[in-house]
Structures are given as C-alpha cells and as structure tokens.
Write a protein that holds these residues in place. Structure first.
Motif, mmCIF file in Angstrom:
data_model
loop_
_atom_site.group_PDB
_atom_site.id
_atom_site.type_symbol
_atom_site.label_atom_id
_atom_site.label_comp_id
_atom_site.label_asym_id
_atom_site.label_seq_id
_atom_site.Cartn_x
_atom_site.Cartn_y
_atom_site.Cartn_z
ATOM 1 N N THR A 34 80.693 13.863 18.270
ATOM 2 C CA THR A 34 81.327 14.115 19.404
ATOM 3 C C THR A 34 79.888 13.495 20.700
ATOM 4 O O THR A 34 80.813 14.155 21.852
ATOM 5 C CB THR A 34 81.135 15.855 19.909
ATOM 6 O OG1 THR A 34 80.609 16.304 20.021
ATOM 7 C CG2 THR A 34 82.299 15.785 19.016
ATOM 8 N N ASP A 35 79.513 12.265 19.557
ATOM 9 C CA ASP A 35 78.256 12.183 20.837
ATOM 10 C C ASP A 35 77.709 10.895 20.211
ATOM 11 O O ASP A 35 77.026 10.840 19.448
ATOM 12 C CB ASP A 35 77.319 13.419 21.237
ATOM 13 C CG ASP A 35 76.372 12.775 22.489
ATOM 14 O OD1 ASP A 35 76.088 11.196 22.856
ATOM 15 O OD2 ASP A 35 75.830 13.335 23.319
ATOM 16 N N ARG A 79 87.681 6.752 26.141
ATOM 17 C CA ARG A 79 87.540 7.722 25.243
ATOM 18 C C ARG A 79 88.237 8.920 24.549
ATOM 19 O O ARG A 79 89.141 9.284 25.249
ATOM 20 C CB ARG A 79 86.324 9.034 26.820
ATOM 21 C CG ARG A 79 85.965 9.847 26.164
ATOM 22 C CD ARG A 79 86.120 11.423 27.396
ATOM 23 N NE ARG A 79 85.699 12.151 26.891
ATOM 24 C CZ ARG A 79 84.176 12.951 26.232
ATOM 25 N NH1 ARG A 79 82.865 12.386 26.763
ATOM 26 N NH2 ARG A 79 83.917 14.012 25.925
ATOM 27 N N GLY A 80 87.820 8.345 23.292
ATOM 28 C CA GLY A 80 88.379 9.370 21.886
ATOM 29 C C GLY A 80 90.049 8.633 22.138
ATOM 30 O O GLY A 80 91.147 8.927 21.261
ATOM 31 N N GLN A 106 92.873 8.096 24.878
ATOM 32 C CA GLN A 106 91.859 9.060 24.672
ATOM 33 C C GLN A 106 92.521 10.838 23.854
ATOM 34 O O GLN A 106 93.241 11.831 24.632
ATOM 35 C CB GLN A 106 92.708 9.233 26.911
ATOM 36 C CG GLN A 106 91.803 8.607 27.496
ATOM 37 C CD GLN A 106 91.912 8.924 29.071
ATOM 38 O OE1 GLN A 106 92.416 9.663 29.386
ATOM 39 N NE2 GLN A 106 90.938 7.830 29.683
ATOM 40 N N SER A 140 83.648 6.166 21.456
ATOM 41 C CA SER A 140 83.120 7.183 22.535
ATOM 42 C C SER A 140 83.440 7.471 24.265
ATOM 43 O O SER A 140 83.496 8.146 25.217
ATOM 44 C CB SER A 140 81.878 7.540 22.445
ATOM 45 O OG SER A 140 81.579 6.333 23.175
ATOM 46 N N LEU A 149 87.488 12.996 21.960
ATOM 47 C CA LEU A 149 85.845 12.572 21.839
ATOM 48 C C LEU A 149 86.111 13.125 20.078
ATOM 49 O O LEU A 149 85.216 13.630 20.345
ATOM 50 C CB LEU A 149 85.146 11.826 22.189
ATOM 51 C CG LEU A 149 83.805 11.419 22.484
ATOM 52 C CD1 LEU A 149 84.025 10.374 21.468
ATOM 53 C CD2 LEU A 149 83.139 11.481 23.075
ATOM 54 N N ASP A 150 86.095 12.509 18.771
ATOM 55 C CA ASP A 150 85.500 13.201 17.731
ATOM 56 C C ASP A 150 85.785 12.598 16.742
ATOM 57 O O ASP A 150 86.417 11.982 16.181
ATOM 58 C CB ASP A 150 86.533 14.563 17.304
ATOM 59 C CG ASP A 150 85.330 15.643 16.472
ATOM 60 O OD1 ASP A 150 85.556 14.693 15.448
ATOM 61 O OD2 ASP A 150 85.136 16.813 16.261
ATOM 62 N N ASP A 151 84.537 12.216 16.027
ATOM 63 C CA ASP A 151 84.714 11.268 14.244
ATOM 64 C C ASP A 151 85.174 10.890 13.462
ATOM 65 O O ASP A 151 85.664 10.768 12.650
ATOM 66 C CB ASP A 151 83.380 10.024 14.524
ATOM 67 C CG ASP A 151 82.415 11.301 14.016
ATOM 68 O OD1 ASP A 151 83.267 12.528 13.087
ATOM 69 O OD2 ASP A 151 81.368 10.504 13.158
#
Length: 451
Positions: free
Chosen positions: A429-430, A55-56, A78, A47, A81-83
């Motif tokens: 995304t968080d 990030r990502g 990078q 994240s 950011l999305d699991d």
C-alpha cells in the motif's frame, strides 16, 4: 498519450519504454497483461504519488506496438491503494475484453467491466458490474480462464468464498455477463485460518494447471504442490483422479508435492507455464535459514528454484539467488520472476544479488543496493544456467517482471514484450513505480517452446 521509439531486436538489447509513471501489481492475479495482436494490454493500480487524484485508480494501459502509442484508461477511479487489487484480463471469443478486480479482502463482491463491441481500441467499457457470491465472502484476487471445450465457460479463481480465506472459484456460461458460485477447492485442516496461495496456467482448451502452498510463508513452512483441472475433475500430476472441482481437496497434500518445506526452507510460488508437451514448468522461491526468527528479521537469503514435470516425475533445480526481502514484515517478498511462455528454457528474474554468486548488487551510479533484471537460459533442462543482465547500475529497483502471453494465436503475431515495475516499493500500500518494458519482434517459427 505517449510515443516511444521501438527497436525491434531482442529483450536484452531493445530499448526500455515507460508506459506509465505510476502503477503497481501483485503476482496472484492473472493474466495481468496480454499481447493482443499489435496491442499490449497492461493492468495496474496507481499509488497517486505523482498525482493525488490517481490514488488507488485501477487502470488499463494499451500500447500499440506498431504505432508505439500508449493510452491510459481509468477502469475504476480511486478504488483502493493496494497492489492486490490489480485487474485480470481476458479476451473473449468475440474479441471483447473482460476485466475482473476486487479489493483486498474487505468486501463481499468483485467488480467486472467488458469492452464495448465493435471497438478494438479497448477505450470504452460497459458500466461496472458487481457480483456477490455471498454476504460472508471476503474477496481477494482474480484469475480468469476460458475453456473452449466446455462451451467457452469462463472460470474466475479467487480467494475467500464464504469467509473461508481459501482458494475458490466462480464460473460464467455467458462470457462473463453473469456468474455462478463454485466452491472452495483447496481446504486446510487446521484451527488456524491458513490461506493457500495459487498460481495458474492453461492450455486454453480444456485444462487449467495450479501450483500452490499450504499457506502464507509467514504462517506456514510451505511446501509446493501441483494439481490440474480437466472436465470437472482435479488430478495429481500423474493423472491420478482426486475429486471434482466442486468438492475440492480436503487438504493441500492431496496434490503432487514437488518441494518439501521445513523451518529453514520456506517456499512461495512465483510463476507457472506449460512447455510444448503441455507439461508444467514453474519458478518458486525458498527462504533459507530463518527458522525461529521473529517476523521482520528473516528473509536475508532467498533463492529461486526451477521445476519441471517430464510426464512421469518432477525435476527440481537451483535457479538463482533472489537476494533479500523487499521489506521487513513480508520477509518472503522477492523481486519475482517470469518464465518465457514461448520457450521455458528462458527465464527473467528480479534480484538484488548476483544470480550465481549471491553477492549484493551495488549500483555504481548511487552506491545503493538495487534489484536488477536478468535473463537466464538453460540448455540442459534446468541443471545449469547462464545469465545476461537486462538492467544494471540502476538508481531504482526493477521488480515483478511479467512476460505477457499472446492471444489470437491463429493470427500472425510477432510482437513480444517483457514488462516490469521500476521505482520504490515500501509495502503493498506504499509504492511509487513506473510501469516500463521492452518490446521486440520475433519470427513465430523461432518460438519453439522447448525445455
């Protein structure tokens, strides 16, 4: 690089190891982790909560269970950011590692990397390769399976061929170097663009099993279905031939229905394995009593179910209280669970309720409700369960357990592991979660794989 102390006992008493301080994954990519001899392989998406430069990042963790050394390899810096972008892993017959990943429906191509030959460390990889099934494709997920009985053909099951939003597949006849388009294989006859969700498992010879829904539980009062693939054909659970994989199902209900959904009982899939008879065993979740509620107001009562095929019929059982939704808007998101692949009478679940009573789990350490991990065991095929807490009184949530399957099964492999995410999850995304787990040693003769 980190070094951790290993206690070689069992999952309930072994020590929790932190493999990575930042990671996440979804449950619709598989395998997301593998046990390759003494090496545990874990894919994840960072994240950047601890280091914005990560990030990502799509990352691969390698943990050597014999030396207890963990390395982190950046597969794609990078990326996003999305699991949902978590990588799928496959060990090829030449012992090279094939990795596939994709963005969350925003691109027409997927990404692959292959570890370099003559290295067992999996630290060095070929450059990223892209495959575009078509310019209208909107790719999400990757699920990799190799079938030796089809001359080592590799299948990648994903979502979104030709903009369909439906389960689709590609295949490779050269161990993942080049790919060919398959087709959409589960259609939904509807004016709304529904998206069936699928979980997969394989006997690693000639057959791939699938459990699936009609759509997203936010959009459809899902039931649960099962089919399997063998020798170019799709079959119902009882062996009734349906169609070729290339033609695909016209409708989800052509498969074998194992659970009937309705507005007050909306299902979603969780995990799928095979027992020692190669019969499918699965966990799914059911959201109760949310009929008519707006999105964001449901999901206060979700429960896990356990189902197994005995060769002639499906048996469904209540498994445990799953607690409440992870966050508003995804009212069917649970902490998830995993079935023990060596012995499907054992399961691992994440819940913020007592598995048996449904009472909220309030930590004595911070007086907050948290998701904890439990190990469940049945001695009567799933009718009744006993539970042992793996975590308790936590100050962070314990989510999305995975029980990595062993590869190279012809070799002695005594290491087993349970991995999960520990931290804060606000949305796909968080999040800021550690990748943690427990490792133990088992005698292979004790892995009876019974239900």
């Amino acid at each position: 690089m980190s070094i951790a102390k290993l206690k070689t006992t069992d999952v309930s008493t072994s020590e929790t190891i932190v493999f990575n301080d930042d990671g996440g994954w979804c449950w619709f990519e598989s395998p997301g982790a593998l046990q390759y001899g003494s090496v545990l392989l874990i894919g994840s998406v960072a994240s950047g909560g601890n280091d914005k430069n990560r990030r990502g990042n799509v990352e691969l963790l390698t943990h050597d269970c014999s030396t207890q050394i963990t390395d982190r390899i950046i597969l794609h810096e990078q990326f996003e950011l999305d699991d949902h972008d978590g990588p799928a892993l496959l060990i090829r017959p030449d012992n090279q590692l094939l990795i596939f990943y994709a963005k969350h429906g925003t691109e027409s191509h997927n990404y692959s990397r292959i570890s370099l030959p003559d290295t067992n460390s999996f630290r060095h990889f070929s450059p990223v390769q892209l495959h575009t099934p078509s310019t209208t494709t909107e790719l999400t997920y990757a699920n990799l399976f190799l079938l030796p009985n089809e001359s080592n053909r590799i299948y990648n099951f994903f979502r979104g061929l030709h903009g369909s939003f439906k389960p689709s597949y590609l295949y490779s006849d050269d161990l993942g170097s080049t790919w060919h388009n398959g087709n959409v294989y589960i259609n939904v006859p509807s004016t709304q663009k529904h998206r069936p969700y699928v979980r997969y498992t394989s006997n690693e010879r000639d057959t791939i099993h699938m459990i699936y829904t009609e759509g997203h539980p936010r959009d459809y009062d899902n039931s649960i279905y099962h089919i399997y693939y063998r020798s170019e054909q799709l079959y119902r659970s009882d062996g009734t031939k349906l169609c070729t994989l290339q033609v695909g199902l016209d409708s989800p209900d052509q498969g074998t229905k194992l659970f009937q959904g309705d507005p007050d009982h909306v299902a979603w899939i969780v995990d799928l394995v095979l027992d020692h008879h190669e019969h499918p065993v699965c966990i799914y979740s059911v959201q109760y009593n949310s009929a008519g509620l707006p999105i964001g107001q449901g999901g206060e009562d979700i429960r896990y179910k356990y189902a197994r095929w005995d060769g002639s019929s499906w048996h469904n059982y209540s498994l445990a209280y799953a607690g409440c939704r992870l966050y508003a808007g995804e009212d069917d998101y649970t902490g998830l669970g995993a079935i023990e692949p060596d012995d499907p009478s054992i399961v691992y679940i994440s819940t913020n309720s007592d598995p048996t009573t449904g009472n909220p789990l309030i930590s004595q350490n911070d007086q907050q409700r948290h998701y904890e991990l439990f190990s469940g065991k049945t001695n009567d095929g799933g009718e009744t369960w006993t539970w042992i807490a793996i975590t308790n009184n936590s100050t962070a949530d314990n989510l999305r357990p995975m029980r990595p399957r062993c590869t190279n099964k012809n070799e002695s492999n005594h290491y087993r592991s349970l991995i999960w995410l520990r931290g804060k999850y606000l949305a796909y995304t968080d999040y800021l979660q550690e990748v943690v787990g427990r490792i133990w040693i088992t005698n292979n003769s004790e892995a009876v794989n019974e239900v």
